[in-house]
Design an enzyme around this catalytic site. Structure first.
Site, PDB file in Angstrom:
ATOM      1  N   ASP A  83     100.867  15.639   5.886  1.00  0.00           N
ATOM      2  CA  ASP A  83     100.645  17.054   6.200  1.00  0.00           C
ATOM      3  C   ASP A  83     101.679  17.907   5.452  1.00  0.00           C
ATOM      4  O   ASP A  83     102.881  17.643   5.534  1.00  0.00           O
ATOM      5  CB  ASP A  83     100.811  17.222   7.720  1.00  0.00           C
ATOM      6  CG  ASP A  83     100.377  18.580   8.232  1.00  0.00           C
ATOM      7  OD1 ASP A  83      99.508  19.203   7.590  1.00  0.00           O
ATOM      8  OD2 ASP A  83     100.891  19.003   9.289  1.00  0.00           O
ATOM      9  N   GLY A 215      96.695  25.398  11.480  1.00  0.00           N
ATOM     10  CA  GLY A 215      97.061  26.351  12.535  1.00  0.00           C
ATOM     11  C   GLY A 215      95.965  26.536  13.571  1.00  0.00           C
ATOM     12  O   GLY A 215      95.711  27.650  14.007  1.00  0.00           O
ATOM     13  N   ILE A 258      95.697  20.164  14.473  1.00  0.00           N
ATOM     14  CA  ILE A 258      96.241  20.486  15.802  1.00  0.00           C
ATOM     15  C   ILE A 258      97.573  19.768  16.009  1.00  0.00           C
ATOM     16  O   ILE A 258      97.637  18.531  15.957  1.00  0.00           O
ATOM     17  CB  ILE A 258      95.230  20.073  16.899  1.00  0.00           C
ATOM     18  CG1 ILE A 258      93.957  20.929  16.759  1.00  0.00           C
ATOM     19  CG2 ILE A 258      95.849  20.220  18.299  1.00  0.00           C
ATOM     20  CD1 ILE A 258      92.794  20.474  17.604  1.00  0.00           C
ATOM     21  N   ASP A 259      98.609  20.534  16.197  1.00  0.00           N
ATOM     22  CA  ASP A 259      99.927  19.992  16.503  1.00  0.00           C
ATOM     23  C   ASP A 259     100.526  20.684  17.734  1.00  0.00           C
ATOM     24  O   ASP A 259     100.932  20.036  18.701  1.00  0.00           O
ATOM     25  CB  ASP A 259     100.865  20.154  15.296  1.00  0.00           C
ATOM     26  CG  ASP A 259     102.201  19.454  15.506  1.00  0.00           C
ATOM     27  OD1 ASP A 259     102.362  18.754  16.523  1.00  0.00           O
ATOM     28  OD2 ASP A 259     103.091  19.599  14.652  1.00  0.00           O
TER      29      ASP A 259
HETATM   30  O1  G3H Z   1     102.142  22.665  10.143  1.00  0.00           O
HETATM   31  C1  G3H Z   1     103.136  22.130  10.602  1.00  0.00           C
HETATM   32  C2  G3H Z   1     102.979  21.041  11.595  1.00  0.00           C
HETATM   33  O2  G3H Z   1     102.833  21.560  12.898  1.00  0.00           O
HETATM   34  C3  G3H Z   1     104.109  20.069  11.484  1.00  0.00           C
HETATM   35  O3  G3H Z   1     105.280  20.615  12.003  1.00  0.00           O
HETATM   36  O4  G3H Z   1     106.926  20.270  10.170  1.00  0.00           O
HETATM   37  O5  G3H Z   1     107.666  20.642  12.547  1.00  0.00           O
HETATM   38  O6  G3H Z   1     106.586  18.489  11.863  1.00  0.00           O
HETATM   39  P1  G3H Z   1     106.692  19.971  11.617  1.00  0.00           P
HETATM   40  P1  13P Z   2      99.117  24.322  15.030  1.00  0.00           P
HETATM   41  O1  13P Z   2     100.528  24.803  15.020  1.00  0.00           O
HETATM   42  O2  13P Z   2      98.159  25.422  15.341  1.00  0.00           O
HETATM   43  O3  13P Z   2      98.925  23.150  15.913  1.00  0.00           O
HETATM   44  O4  13P Z   2      98.769  23.857  13.526  1.00  0.00           O
HETATM   45  C1  13P Z   2      99.100  22.567  13.077  1.00  0.00           C
HETATM   46  C2  13P Z   2      98.905  22.404  11.617  1.00  0.00           C
HETATM   47  O5  13P Z   2      98.284  23.185  10.933  1.00  0.00           O
HETATM   48  C3  13P Z   2      99.493  21.207  11.007  1.00  0.00           C
HETATM   49  O6  13P Z   2      99.368  21.209   9.619  1.00  0.00           O
HETATM   50 ZN    ZN Z   3      99.449  23.144   8.735  1.00  0.00          ZN
END
Ligand code: G3H
Ligand code: 13P
Ligand code: ZN
Length: 317
Positions: A83, A215, A258-259
């Site tokens: 990602d 997102g 989705i994160d």
């Molecule tokens: O788009 C970002 C994802 O939510 C990953 O977040 O870089 O804090 O692991 P992170």
């Molecule tokens: P959210 O912050 O909306 O979960 O998006 C996650 C995301 O786009 C990871 O690449």
């Molecule tokens: Zn993202």
């Protein structure tokens, strides 16, 4: 079915009017929660690892956790995806290290530079049987180390997508239509509305081509309330309405990221557990409800938002 690329997943999802959930993984409980839900619902799934996740948990641990999930859920196809890869070197390291898909995110760079680095990643990835997601347009909010001021998000310019895809050879394209990362996507009191006109324009210019939405957490208010009720402070956390994500999945969107919803499900439940059991200190006690909450949340997304339940069977034919 084991570890697969996203090629067939996206083709079936595009034609079937559904999307594949791409969930961020950072530890064992998250991998288990997601894959138990996908396994029980016979849904294909993408497990994605950010640069930050690799720094936190270590590449090898994450790959081995995913391999364990594949052994436990042999009936579903699982893709392992990088990602927001921010350099050729990071993408190469994941390609060499067993990932089946990588994202090169050079969306903050000028158009021609974005093309140049994306093309380089595509050449290396394709030579190794790995697929590539690229991004055009910048989301508001915080994407790892790239910050864009809220309200000044740059929607993807549909007139650029054909040239970008044909020059880079990327396999899927993330576009900006009003989603953003994190738990604060829209101003309280305003009506969240994705730009479906931009999506439709992109689709017209790239018929049959898989579109990705970053997102895309919906920031369930039950978790926000749980966090706030048990000592947290997240006023005004608002996500993307689920009916708009469902609509996007019916169109050309094949991957929905989705994160934040995973983070909220875990944090709300862990806060609640601590408040109700102040004397407990065994991590297994509070991680168990957190893992269950991830599983229930993912099952809800698969069934009611993505529409991918039962679709693993499509890919075995
Ligand atoms: O788009 C970002 C994802 O939510 C990953 O977040 O870089 O804090 O692991 P992170
Ligand atoms: P959210 O912050 O909306 O979960 O998006 C996650 C995301 O786009 C990871 O690449
Ligand atoms: Zn993202």
């Amino acid at each position: 079915m084991g570890l697969v690329t996203t090629t067939e997943m996206f083709q079936k999802a595009y034609n079937g009017g559904y999307a594949i959930g791409a969930f961020n993984v950072n530890n064992m409980e998250i991998v288990q929660g997601i894959t138990e839900a996908a396994g029980e619902l016979n849904s294909p799934v993408i497990l994605q690892v950010s640069k930050g996740a690799r720094a936190y948990a270590n590449h090898t641990y994450l790959v081995k956790l995913v391999e364990a999930a594949i052994i436990e859920n042999p009936q579903i196809p699982i893709a392992l995806h990088l990602d927001h890869g921010d350099s050729f070197e990071l993408c190469k390291s994941c390609i060499d290290g067993g990932f089946t898909s990588v994202m090169i995110d050079a969306s903050s760079k000028p158009f021609n530079e974005n093309i140049e680095v994306t093309k380089k990643v595509v050449e290396y990835a394709h030579a190794h049987g790995v697929v590539v997601e690229a991004e055009l347009g910048t989301l508001a909010g915080v994407e790892d180390e790239v910050s864009v001021e809220a309200g000044k998000e740059m929607y993807t310019r549909p007139e650029e997508v054909e040239e970008f895809v044909s020059k880079t050879g990327c396999d899927s394209l993330a576009i900006a239509i009003g989603t953003s990362h994190g738990a604060y996507k829209f101003k309280p009191g305003t009506k969240p509305q994705l730009r479906f006109d931009v999506l439709e324009e992109c689709t017209k210019r790239l018929p049959g081509f898989p579109i990705v939405l970053h997102g895309s957490s919906s920031v369930p208010q039950e978790f926000v309330e749980m966090v706030n009720q048990y000592g947290g402070n997240m006023p005004g956390a608002i996500g993307v309405p689920e009916d708009q994500l469902r609509h996007a999945a019916e169109l050309s969107v094949c991957k929905i990221n989705i994160d934040s919803d995973i983070r909220l499900a875990m944090t709300g439940n862990i806060r609640k557990y601590f408040a109700e059991h102040p004397d407990h200190f065994d991590p297994r006690q509070y991680l168990k409800p957190a893992r269950q909450a991830v599983k229930d949340m993912v099952a809800h997304k698969i069934t009611n938002v993505l529409g991918s339940a039962g679709k693993a069977a499509d890919l075995t034919k």
